[in-house]
Scaffold this motif. Sequence first.
Motif, PDB file in Angstrom:
ATOM      1  N   ALA A 187     154.736  -4.034 -63.577  1.00  0.00           N
ATOM      2  CA  ALA A 187     153.434  -4.264 -63.745  1.00  0.00           C
ATOM      3  C   ALA A 187     152.939  -3.265 -65.059  1.00  0.00           C
ATOM      4  CB  ALA A 187     152.718  -3.694 -62.490  1.00  0.00           C
ATOM      5  N   MET A 241     165.960 -12.858 -59.576  1.00  0.00           N
ATOM      6  CA  MET A 241     165.325 -12.629 -60.698  1.00  0.00           C
ATOM      7  C   MET A 241     164.526 -11.289 -60.641  1.00  0.00           C
ATOM      8  SD  MET A 241     163.222 -15.278 -62.828  1.00  0.00           S
ATOM      9  CE  MET A 241     161.390 -15.186 -62.247  1.00  0.00           C
ATOM     10  N   ALA A 246     148.949  13.010 -60.865  1.00  0.00           N
ATOM     11  CA  ALA A 246     149.789  14.009 -60.881  1.00  0.00           C
ATOM     12  C   ALA A 246     149.725  14.940 -61.980  1.00  0.00           C
ATOM     13  CB  ALA A 246     151.389  13.561 -61.193  1.00  0.00           C
ATOM     14  N   PRO A 304     161.738  -8.626 -60.867  1.00  0.00           N
ATOM     15  CA  PRO A 304     160.637  -8.594 -60.926  1.00  0.00           C
ATOM     16  C   PRO A 304     160.148  -7.991 -62.184  1.00  0.00           C
ATOM     17  CG  PRO A 304     161.198  -6.842 -59.335  1.00  0.00           C
ATOM     18  CD  PRO A 304     162.380  -7.402 -59.758  1.00  0.00           C
ATOM     19  N   GLU A 305     159.038  -8.607 -62.750  1.00  0.00           N
ATOM     20  CA  GLU A 305     158.500  -7.795 -63.862  1.00  0.00           C
ATOM     21  C   GLU A 305     157.890  -6.574 -63.474  1.00  0.00           C
ATOM     22  OE1 GLU A 305     157.449 -12.039 -66.298  1.00  0.00           O
ATOM     23  OE2 GLU A 305     156.051 -10.410 -66.049  1.00  0.00           O
ATOM     24  N   GLN A 325     162.633  -2.871 -55.890  1.00  0.00           N
ATOM     25  CA  GLN A 325     161.399  -2.596 -55.366  1.00  0.00           C
ATOM     26  C   GLN A 325     160.398  -1.643 -56.361  1.00  0.00           C
ATOM     27  OE1 GLN A 325     162.879   0.357 -52.410  1.00  0.00           O
ATOM     28  NE2 GLN A 325     162.829  -1.348 -50.803  1.00  0.00           N
ATOM     29  N   THR A 326     159.164  -1.846 -56.318  1.00  0.00           N
ATOM     30  CA  THR A 326     158.488  -1.243 -57.330  1.00  0.00           C
ATOM     31  C   THR A 326     157.819   0.182 -56.772  1.00  0.00           C
ATOM     32  OG1 THR A 326     156.338  -2.065 -56.194  1.00  0.00           O
ATOM     33  CG2 THR A 326     157.584  -3.374 -57.940  1.00  0.00           C
ATOM     34  N   ILE A 327     157.733   1.183 -57.812  1.00  0.00           N
ATOM     35  CA  ILE A 327     157.123   2.418 -57.739  1.00  0.00           C
ATOM     36  C   ILE A 327     155.906   2.682 -58.234  1.00  0.00           C
ATOM     37  CG2 ILE A 327     157.748   4.782 -57.682  1.00  0.00           C
ATOM     38  CD1 ILE A 327     160.626   4.196 -57.788  1.00  0.00           C
ATOM     39  N   PRO A 328     154.672   2.698 -57.505  1.00  0.00           N
ATOM     40  CA  PRO A 328     153.552   2.995 -58.209  1.00  0.00           C
ATOM     41  C   PRO A 328     153.654   4.414 -58.986  1.00  0.00           C
ATOM     42  CG  PRO A 328     153.252   2.294 -56.001  1.00  0.00           C
ATOM     43  CD  PRO A 328     154.749   2.587 -56.035  1.00  0.00           C
ATOM     44  N   ARG A 329     153.057   4.344 -60.289  1.00  0.00           N
ATOM     45  CA  ARG A 329     153.116   5.569 -61.085  1.00  0.00           C
ATOM     46  C   ARG A 329     151.807   5.959 -61.010  1.00  0.00           C
ATOM     47  NH1 ARG A 329     154.474   3.821 -66.658  1.00  0.00           N
ATOM     48  NH2 ARG A 329     156.097   2.628 -66.177  1.00  0.00           N
ATOM     49  N   ARG A 330     151.721   7.155 -60.304  1.00  0.00           N
ATOM     50  CA  ARG A 330     150.338   7.656 -60.281  1.00  0.00           C
ATOM     51  C   ARG A 330     150.474   9.059 -61.241  1.00  0.00           C
ATOM     52  NH1 ARG A 330     149.211   6.857 -53.841  1.00  0.00           N
ATOM     53  NH2 ARG A 330     149.684   4.603 -53.811  1.00  0.00           N
ATOM     54  N   THR A 331     150.788   8.685 -62.597  1.00  0.00           N
ATOM     55  CA  THR A 331     150.914  10.031 -63.445  1.00  0.00           C
ATOM     56  C   THR A 331     149.513  10.470 -63.636  1.00  0.00           C
ATOM     57  OG1 THR A 331     152.585   8.424 -64.271  1.00  0.00           O
ATOM     58  CG2 THR A 331     152.078  10.486 -65.413  1.00  0.00           C
TER      59      THR A 331
END
Lengths: 428, 67
Positions: free
Chosen positions: A6, A1, A26, A3-4, A17-23
Motif C-alpha cells: 500500500a 502473486m 512513532a 500483494p502490492e 502479510q502486511t505491516i502497517p507502517r505507523r512511522t
Amino acid sequence: MKPESAKDNTSGGKDGQTIPRRTGTARIRAFFTALLITAAFFAGVHIYASAKAEKKSDAYGCWTSEVKYKAGRIMRDQLDKNTILLLGSSELQHQKSTPYHPGSIFEGQDKKLLLVGAGYYQSLFHTTLVAALEPEMVNRKAVLIVAPQWFRKSGVKAEAFASRFSEENFVEMLKNPDLSDETKRYITDRTKKLLKVDPKERARILQYEEQYLGSGREPDRGTKVFQAFMEEKTLCNVMLRLGAYELTSSRKKESTVQAADNPSQTCAALAQRGEISEPDFGSLRASAARDGEEACGGNPFFVKKSYYDSYIVKVMDQVKDEGIKTGYSVSPEYDDFECFLKACSEMEIEPMVVITPVNGYWYDWIGFDSDAREDYYSQVRALCEKYGARIADFSDREYEEYFMEDTIHIGWKGWVDVSEAVYRFAEE
Amino acid sequence: MSVRQSTDLQKNNALPESAEAAQARKAHERREFRKWLLLFLAVLMVLCLYFILADLSTAPRFVYSQF
C-alpha cells in the motif's frame, strides 16, 4: 502473486502479510520521549550544580579557568574567613605545577588562595571583580600582581577586555553600596569605551547603567530573559567544569605524594600527609635555583631553554636595540590601576601590590633603557603610596638569575619570593 | 478471497490481523520508535550541552599573544 504494498501505511511482510507502517506516530512519540529525557537530564545537571555550588571546594581556589573568573556570584559563595584573593594576569598560568607557585605553597595551609588571572586580565577587570565580591569578603585582603606590560600606550586591548568581560560581575559591582557613584561611573565609562567592539554587550551595559546610575528604569524583557538564561548556564557550566577539574587534580596530587622523596615536592606532599607547617622558603629558594639553572641551560638571558630556542634565537637579531615602540610611562592603565586602589580604599579592602620586574638582560638587548623602566616602577609606587597600599617590590630583581622564566613572566626564584610575600601578608 | 482482497480488507481494518502480523507490526513500531528516539535524543542532548558549555559571548575572537 505477491500483494502490492500500500502506498500509505503498510509495508510488505513475511509470507505476504502486511505491516502497517505507523512511522509518523512513532516519530512523534519518540520526539516527546526524547524531550522528556533531555529535560530530566537538564534537571539532574541543575540539581547537581546547585548542590555543588553550596559546598566549599578545596580545588576551586587554585583552579585557573576563565569560566570561573566570569562567575562572581559563585566565587562569592566560595569565600570564607581564610580566603585571600590573588589577582594577576598571565604569570599565574606559568609554573603552576612547580612547588614554587603560590597554588603549591598554600596547599594544605589554613589560609587559602582564590586565584584569578590569565593573559590580559588587568586593573579594570580586577576592580570590577573585587567590587562584585566585596560584600561577601570576610577576609578583607587582596593581592594584585602588577605587570609592566599592562601599561602599554593603548592600555588594555579592547578585544581582549571584551572577550574577558563579565556582565555578571559588572552588575554586582553596580549593586555594591560600598562603592562610590564616582568610581562606578569611571568603571562604567571605561567599560563602555572598551566594549565598542561588542555592540550587543554594550547595549546591555547601557541598560544597567540607566538602572543603577540613572533613572532606575529596569532593563527590557529581552535583557532580563538573557540574564536569567546566563545565570543558569553559568551555574551549570562552572560546576560541571569544576567537577571535571577536581577529578584530574586529585590524580595529580596522588603522583605528587609518590614523588615526596624529591625535596622540591615537600609542600604538597606534607599537605597530603596532613602535616601542615610553614613552608621552608630557604630550601625552596635553593631548589628553585637548581631547577632554574637546569631549565635554562646557560643562555645569556637566563630564560627557559625551550623558550630561548623557539623564540629568542629567531628574533634577537631583528629586535636588537630596536626599543619598545610603546613605552610604559604613559598609559590609561595608570588611571585604571588608581581606580583599583581607590575602590579598595572605599570598600575597606586591604590590598598588597606586587611589583614584578622585567627581564633586565632582554630589555637591555632590545634597547628599552633602565631609566624608562624605572619611570614605570616609580609611578606605580607613587600610586600605591597615595592610597596607603602595601607594596611587595621586586623591581630591583631585573638581573637576578632564574627570577624570571622568560622576558616578562616570573619563574622559579621569582615565584618563591612572590609566594613568600603573599604568605606573610596572608598570615598577618 | 484473493490475497489482494485480504490485504485491502486488512488495510481498512475490516479483517483482524493475524497474531504473527500483529507481532511483526509491533516489533517494527518498536524498532522505529527506538531509532527515532536515539536520533532525537542525540540532537537534543548535543543542543543542551552546547548551550551549557559553549562560550556564547558576542565579543570578537581574541587570539592571545604575549606582547
